[in-house]
Design a protein around this motif. Structure first.
Motif, PDB file in Angstrom:
ATOM      1  N   SER A 310     -25.285  21.810  47.338  1.00 36.70           N
ATOM      2  CA  SER A 310     -25.647  22.382  46.034  1.00 36.70           C
ATOM      3  C   SER A 310     -24.670  21.911  44.958  1.00 36.70           C
ATOM      4  CB  SER A 310     -25.631  23.907  46.102  1.00 36.70           C
ATOM      5  OG  SER A 310     -26.535  24.373  47.078  1.00 36.70           O
ATOM      6  N   THR A 311     -25.188  21.756  43.755  1.00 38.31           N
ATOM      7  CA  THR A 311     -24.338  21.383  42.619  1.00 38.31           C
ATOM      8  C   THR A 311     -23.887  22.644  41.899  1.00 38.31           C
ATOM      9  OG1 THR A 311     -25.473  19.269  42.337  1.00 38.31           O
ATOM     10  CG2 THR A 311     -24.221  20.116  40.452  1.00 38.31           C
ATOM     11  N   ARG A 312     -22.595  22.763  41.689  1.00 34.24           N
ATOM     12  CA  ARG A 312     -22.024  23.945  41.034  1.00 34.24           C
ATOM     13  C   ARG A 312     -21.078  23.509  39.920  1.00 34.24           C
ATOM     14  NH1 ARG A 312     -23.121  28.324  44.219  1.00 34.24           N
ATOM     15  NH2 ARG A 312     -23.602  27.908  46.419  1.00 34.24           N
ATOM     16  N   TYR A 313     -21.012  24.350  38.882  1.00 32.20           N
ATOM     17  CA  TYR A 313     -20.052  24.083  37.813  1.00 32.20           C
ATOM     18  C   TYR A 313     -18.656  24.530  38.243  1.00 32.20           C
ATOM     19  CZ  TYR A 313     -23.681  22.849  34.491  1.00 32.20           C
ATOM     20  OH  TYR A 313     -24.714  22.214  33.846  1.00 32.20           O
ATOM     21  N   CYS A 314     -17.665  23.786  37.805  1.00 33.33           N
ATOM     22  CA  CYS A 314     -16.268  24.109  38.115  1.00 33.33           C
ATOM     23  C   CYS A 314     -15.788  25.260  37.236  1.00 33.33           C
ATOM     24  CB  CYS A 314     -15.376  22.887  37.883  1.00 33.33           C
ATOM     25  SG  CYS A 314     -15.799  21.448  38.878  1.00 33.33           S
ATOM     26  N   HIS A 315     -14.684  25.854  37.650  1.00 29.29           N
ATOM     27  CA  HIS A 315     -13.967  26.848  36.839  1.00 29.29           C
ATOM     28  C   HIS A 315     -12.602  26.266  36.495  1.00 29.29           C
ATOM     29  CE1 HIS A 315     -16.530  30.579  37.296  1.00 29.29           C
ATOM     30  NE2 HIS A 315     -17.156  29.687  38.057  1.00 29.29           N
ATOM     31  N   GLN A 316     -12.111  26.591  35.290  1.00 28.76           N
ATOM     32  CA  GLN A 316     -10.909  25.918  34.785  1.00 28.76           C
ATOM     33  C   GLN A 316      -9.884  26.885  34.201  1.00 28.76           C
ATOM     34  OE1 GLN A 316     -13.761  23.052  32.584  1.00 28.76           O
ATOM     35  NE2 GLN A 316     -11.785  22.005  32.603  1.00 28.76           N
ATOM     36  N   THR A 317      -8.649  26.401  34.134  1.00 29.79           N
ATOM     37  CA  THR A 317      -7.565  27.126  33.454  1.00 29.79           C
ATOM     38  C   THR A 317      -6.744  26.147  32.634  1.00 29.79           C
ATOM     39  OG1 THR A 317      -5.771  26.863  35.063  1.00 29.79           O
ATOM     40  CG2 THR A 317      -7.374  28.618  35.492  1.00 29.79           C
ATOM     41  N   THR A 318      -6.043  26.696  31.651  1.00 26.55           N
ATOM     42  CA  THR A 318      -5.092  25.938  30.849  1.00 26.55           C
ATOM     43  C   THR A 318      -3.808  26.750  30.716  1.00 26.55           C
ATOM     44  OG1 THR A 318      -6.822  24.852  29.556  1.00 26.55           O
ATOM     45  CG2 THR A 318      -4.637  24.913  28.582  1.00 26.55           C
ATOM     46  N   PHE A 319      -2.691  26.057  30.743  1.00 27.89           N
ATOM     47  CA  PHE A 319      -1.370  26.688  30.627  1.00 27.89           C
ATOM     48  C   PHE A 319      -0.554  25.829  29.675  1.00 27.89           C
ATOM     49  CE2 PHE A 319       2.800  27.188  33.308  1.00 27.89           C
ATOM     50  CZ  PHE A 319       3.380  27.971  32.321  1.00 27.89           C
ATOM     51  N   GLY A 320      -0.059  26.410  28.579  1.00 22.81           N
ATOM     52  CA  GLY A 320       0.661  25.631  27.575  1.00 22.81           C
ATOM     53  C   GLY A 320       1.990  26.245  27.168  1.00 22.81           C
ATOM     54  N   MET A 321       2.966  25.368  26.906  1.00 24.69           N
ATOM     55  CA  MET A 321       4.268  25.760  26.351  1.00 24.69           C
ATOM     56  C   MET A 321       4.718  24.646  25.412  1.00 24.69           C
ATOM     57  SD  MET A 321       6.261  27.225  29.745  1.00 24.69           S
ATOM     58  CE  MET A 321       6.247  25.614  30.562  1.00 24.69           C
ATOM     59  N   SER A 322       5.766  24.903  24.653  1.00 24.60           N
ATOM     60  CA  SER A 322       6.232  23.884  23.708  1.00 24.60           C
ATOM     61  C   SER A 322       7.725  24.031  23.485  1.00 24.60           C
ATOM     62  CB  SER A 322       5.485  24.023  22.372  1.00 24.60           C
ATOM     63  OG  SER A 322       5.954  25.166  21.653  1.00 24.60           O
ATOM     64  N   GLU A 323       8.216  23.277  22.488  1.00 23.49           N
ATOM     65  CA  GLU A 323       9.625  23.348  22.121  1.00 23.49           C
ATOM     66  C   GLU A 323      10.012  24.722  21.576  1.00 23.49           C
ATOM     67  OE1 GLU A 323       9.712  20.938  18.021  1.00 23.49           O
ATOM     68  OE2 GLU A 323       8.168  20.342  19.448  1.00 23.49           O
ATOM     69  N   ARG A 324       9.029  25.603  21.408  1.00 20.94           N
ATOM     70  CA  ARG A 324       9.360  26.977  21.031  1.00 20.94           C
ATOM     71  C   ARG A 324      10.283  27.627  22.063  1.00 20.94           C
ATOM     72  NH1 ARG A 324       4.650  30.559  18.243  1.00 20.94           N
ATOM     73  NH2 ARG A 324       4.635  29.489  16.213  1.00 20.94           N
ATOM     74  N   LEU A 325      10.212  27.168  23.316  1.00 25.80           N
ATOM     75  CA  LEU A 325      11.156  27.671  24.319  1.00 25.80           C
ATOM     76  C   LEU A 325      12.588  27.423  23.882  1.00 25.80           C
ATOM     77  CD1 LEU A 325       9.389  26.513  27.603  1.00 25.80           C
ATOM     78  CD2 LEU A 325       9.781  28.888  26.906  1.00 25.80           C
ATOM     79  N   LEU A 326      12.853  26.239  23.330  1.00 22.67           N
ATOM     80  CA  LEU A 326      14.200  25.940  22.845  1.00 22.67           C
ATOM     81  C   LEU A 326      14.519  26.784  21.616  1.00 22.67           C
ATOM     82  CD1 LEU A 326      16.835  24.428  22.853  1.00 22.67           C
ATOM     83  CD2 LEU A 326      15.692  22.472  21.778  1.00 22.67           C
ATOM     84  N   GLY A 327      13.543  26.980  20.746  1.00 23.86           N
ATOM     85  CA  GLY A 327      13.763  27.840  19.587  1.00 23.86           C
ATOM     86  C   GLY A 327      14.142  29.246  20.000  1.00 23.86           C
ATOM     87  N   ALA A 328      13.498  29.755  21.056  1.00 24.09           N
ATOM     88  CA  ALA A 328      13.835  31.091  21.551  1.00 24.09           C
ATOM     89  C   ALA A 328      15.236  31.126  22.127  1.00 24.09           C
ATOM     90  CB  ALA A 328      12.814  31.526  22.604  1.00 24.09           C
ATOM     91  N   VAL A 329      15.640  30.078  22.836  1.00 25.74           N
ATOM     92  CA  VAL A 329      16.998  30.008  23.394  1.00 25.74           C
ATOM     93  C   VAL A 329      18.029  30.021  22.274  1.00 25.74           C
ATOM     94  CG1 VAL A 329      18.632  28.477  24.568  1.00 25.74           C
ATOM     95  CG2 VAL A 329      16.377  28.878  25.565  1.00 25.74           C
ATOM     96  N   VAL A 330      17.790  29.203  21.250  1.00 25.01           N
ATOM     97  CA  VAL A 330      18.722  29.150  20.115  1.00 25.01           C
ATOM     98  C   VAL A 330      18.836  30.525  19.470  1.00 25.01           C
ATOM     99  CG1 VAL A 330      19.099  28.212  17.802  1.00 25.01           C
ATOM    100  CG2 VAL A 330      18.352  26.700  19.657  1.00 25.01           C
ATOM    101  N   GLY A 331      17.693  31.120  19.151  1.00 27.79           N
ATOM    102  CA  GLY A 331      17.696  32.391  18.449  1.00 27.79           C
ATOM    103  C   GLY A 331      18.214  33.539  19.276  1.00 27.79           C
ATOM    104  N   MET A 332      17.856  33.569  20.549  1.00 28.57           N
ATOM    105  CA  MET A 332      18.228  34.697  21.399  1.00 28.57           C
ATOM    106  C   MET A 332      19.716  34.717  21.716  1.00 28.57           C
ATOM    107  SD  MET A 332      16.981  37.355  23.048  1.00 28.57           S
ATOM    108  CE  MET A 332      15.241  37.062  23.344  1.00 28.57           C
ATOM    109  N   HIS A 333      20.275  33.553  22.077  1.00 28.59           N
ATOM    110  CA  HIS A 333      21.625  33.544  22.637  1.00 28.59           C
ATOM    111  C   HIS A 333      22.731  33.183  21.647  1.00 28.59           C
ATOM    112  CE1 HIS A 333      19.798  34.155  26.453  1.00 28.59           C
ATOM    113  NE2 HIS A 333      19.314  32.942  26.585  1.00 28.59           N
ATOM    114  N   GLY A 334      22.419  32.488  20.562  1.00 24.15           N
ATOM    115  CA  GLY A 334      23.464  32.050  19.647  1.00 24.15           C
ATOM    116  C   GLY A 334      24.184  33.198  18.969  1.00 24.15           C
ATOM    117  N   ASP A 335      25.350  32.892  18.370  1.00 27.67           N
ATOM    118  CA  ASP A 335      26.108  33.918  17.646  1.00 27.67           C
ATOM    119  C   ASP A 335      26.686  33.317  16.379  1.00 27.67           C
ATOM    120  OD1 ASP A 335      28.310  32.392  18.444  1.00 27.67           O
ATOM    121  OD2 ASP A 335      28.978  33.812  19.967  1.00 27.67           O
ATOM    122  N   ASP A 336      27.582  34.045  15.732  1.00 32.49           N
ATOM    123  CA  ASP A 336      28.147  33.580  14.461  1.00 32.49           C
ATOM    124  C   ASP A 336      28.917  32.275  14.595  1.00 32.49           C
ATOM    125  OD1 ASP A 336      27.089  35.776  13.255  1.00 32.49           O
ATOM    126  OD2 ASP A 336      28.985  36.832  12.949  1.00 32.49           O
TER     127      ASP A 336
END
Length: 540
Positions: A310-336
């Motif tokens: 039988s022919t069946r349609y597939c099921h799919q997923t997408t997972f995305g990230m970006s350089e925002r991870l680095l932005g979060a590291v900078v903002g979260m951990h940095g100090d004066d």
């Protein structure tokens, strides 16, 4: 946009003109002047309490990027910033390898007809969602949707107008799924688990901010194809686990929420988002994963022949990230004083600093030997043999967020010890004997301290919602909401109830938190007891 932009054939076209306007200094040494007290320096860093000024300054002063490139939202990655991002990519690739994903690299240019196909699909799915009907009940529409207004177009090749205009990929569903339909033939070809780490382009019209909102995005995207809905659902669970592993390495927590239906990507059955809480109280979406069911597969004729023919349609997923991870590291951990980088992604984990080498000829060779020993043992090490005073070196490595500074001088040669300073605080004398094991423990302690700080910070920034009351004039807050706070609440209402919350507070509902309440709590609008935990926040 009045100035044409071309796709570069060679990188030397990307040089900055000599008369380009100056911005923040791109070197940690420039613009530093002595302050009144001894051992103090003014490094051009605003206090972190003024986060909106601190963040754009620190990404340049710490040598992560140079923002003077003459296209808004397209920064030049400096070596230190690119190495940091590459280490984040390495963590991601490790997770992809562990979970059986294969790395691909798809073309940058996409023909216009594929965008038309995506726009029609997204428009149809959005219309079906708004009407509350199954997408199969609607025909493909002609209205614009998807990324139509966000893409950069390429309409000429040299002086020749292209017969089929192309655009720079904003993401890769259409080019990837076009190829998937050629590759998948039978159930033996499934699951297909792919990923790529590439640059994507979106014509961002809002205020740009390095790593957070840019026009050229350093982007990770994983796309998977499965035989059925269960396989795709299991993939979403795996994506969630991958995210938690990465967040552990980056040493900060996040709010993970199933986005409300009105904020779900129209091509998805459901979307889950991962939001970091930044120091100004805004949430930064650093990752998303979408369950598509078979909606995209039907549009791209992505089907397979199962075991019974039988022919069946597939099921799919997408997972995305970006350089925002680095932005979060900078903002979260940095100090004066600058950055504080988690050891897992610090380009330099240990800096070795010879002290008073001019007074003892044995200091420099011993420091060099120590740096080599640490490097050969797997640490990322830098020997700072510059002819500068120790204080100046300390300032530089504080700005760059190096986790451990190690000093060795004449007295240390005699005692067999060295002095270590942690970027998270603390200075001690340790024996050189057993330095490898000690250094591993110190780096682990830096990571643990960053995790403890970020979890404590997030707990302080997330507070109970003050509540609503309704009278003859409408809905009102029981007490004012504070700027820079994320509010937690029980919510089990409909779209109209959510609109009450968002209009009354001026905040955005993030959706169902993946960690529900243990015991029922009254919904903030309907009063109905529910276990659904949600958050209201101002988002980037």
């Amino acid at each position: 946009m009045t100035t044409p932009i071309y796709v570069r054939p060679w990188s030397h076209y990307c040089t900055i003109p000599d008369d380009a306007p100056a911005s923040h200094s791109s070197s940690a040494h420039e613009g530093r002047v002595t302050m009144g007290g001894p051992g103090k320096a003014k490094r051009g860093i605003p206090p972190k309490s003024d986060f909106n000024s601190w963040y754009p300054a620190i990404v340049e002063i710490a040598d992560l990027v140079d923002k003077r490139y003459p296209i808004k939202g397209m920064d030049v990655w400096k070596p230190y910033g690119w190495k940091t991002m590459s280490l984040i990519d390495a963590l991601t690739r490790s997770q992809m390898s562990r979970t059986g994903h294969e790395e691909y690299n798809f073309p940058l240019l996409v023909p216009e007809d594929l965008l038309d196909k995506e726009n029609q699909l997204v428009s149809m799915l959005k219309a079906a969602r708004d009407a509350g009907v199954d997408p199969s009940e609607l025909r493909m529409g002609e209205e614009e949707g998807g990324f139509e207004k966000e893409v950069y177009w390429v309409k000429h090749g040299g002086n020749n107008e292209l017969e089929v205009p192309m655009f720079l990929r904003p993401t890769s569903e259409t080019p990837m799924y076009t190829m998937f339909s050629l590759w998948v033939r039978s159930h033996a070809d499934l699951p297909l688990k792919t990923f790529q780490i590439v640059n994507t382009f979106r014509y961002e019209t809002k205020q740009t901010r390095s790593f957070i909102r840019v026009r050229e995005i350093h982007f990770f995207e994983a796309h998977t194809v499965h035989a059925d809905e269960q396989g795709a659902t299991e993939q979403i669970a795996e994506d969630a686990e991958i995210v938690q592993r990465l967040l552990h390495e980056l040493c900060f927590p996040a709010i993970v929420s199933k986005r409300p239906i009105w904020d779900t990507f129209p091509g998805a059955w459901h979307s889950t988002a991962v939001d970091a809480v930044m120091p100004n109280g805004r949430t930064l979406q650093v990752a998303t994963y979408h369950h598509y069911r078979d909606q995209w597969a039907r549009a791209f004729d992505l089907s397979y022949e199962d075991g019974d023919g039988s022919t069946r349609y597939c099921h799919q997923t997408t997972f995305g990230m970006s350089e925002r991870l680095l932005g979060a590291v900078v903002g979260m951990h940095g100090d004066d004083n600058g950055l504080i980088l988690p050891p897992s992604i610090a380009p330099i984990q240990v800096v070795v600093m010879p002290v008073a080498a001019h007074s003892d000829a044995n200091v420099m060779p011993r420091a060099s030997q120590l740096a080599t020993h640490l490097s050969e043992s797997g640490f990322r090490v830098h020997l700072d043999d510059r002819d500068l005073r120790p204080g100046a070196k300390h300032y530089d490595w504080e700005i760059k967020g190096v986790p451990v500074r190690l000093e060795i001088g004449p007295r240390d040669l005699a005692s067999g010890n060295c002095v270590v300073t942690l970027r998270t605080g603390g200075k001690s004398e340790i024996p050189l004997d057993g330095i490898i094991q000690t250094m591993s423990q110190l780096l682990d302690s830096v990571s643990d301290e960053l995790r403890a700080r970020s979890h404590s910070y997030a707990s302080d920034m997330i507070r109970p919602f003050p509540g609503l009351i309704q009278n003859e004039t409408g809905w009102h807050l029981q007490s004012p909401v504070e700027d820079g706070i994320v509010y937690e609440l029980a919510f089990d209402g409909n779209d109209a109830d959510a609109e009450v919350l968002e209009k009354t507070t001026g905040l955005t509902l993030l959706g169902d938190c993946v960690t529900a309440y243990d015991e029922p709590v009254d919904c903030a609008v309907t009063g109905k007891p529910t276990n659904r935990r949600q958050h209201l926040a101002r988002m980037y």
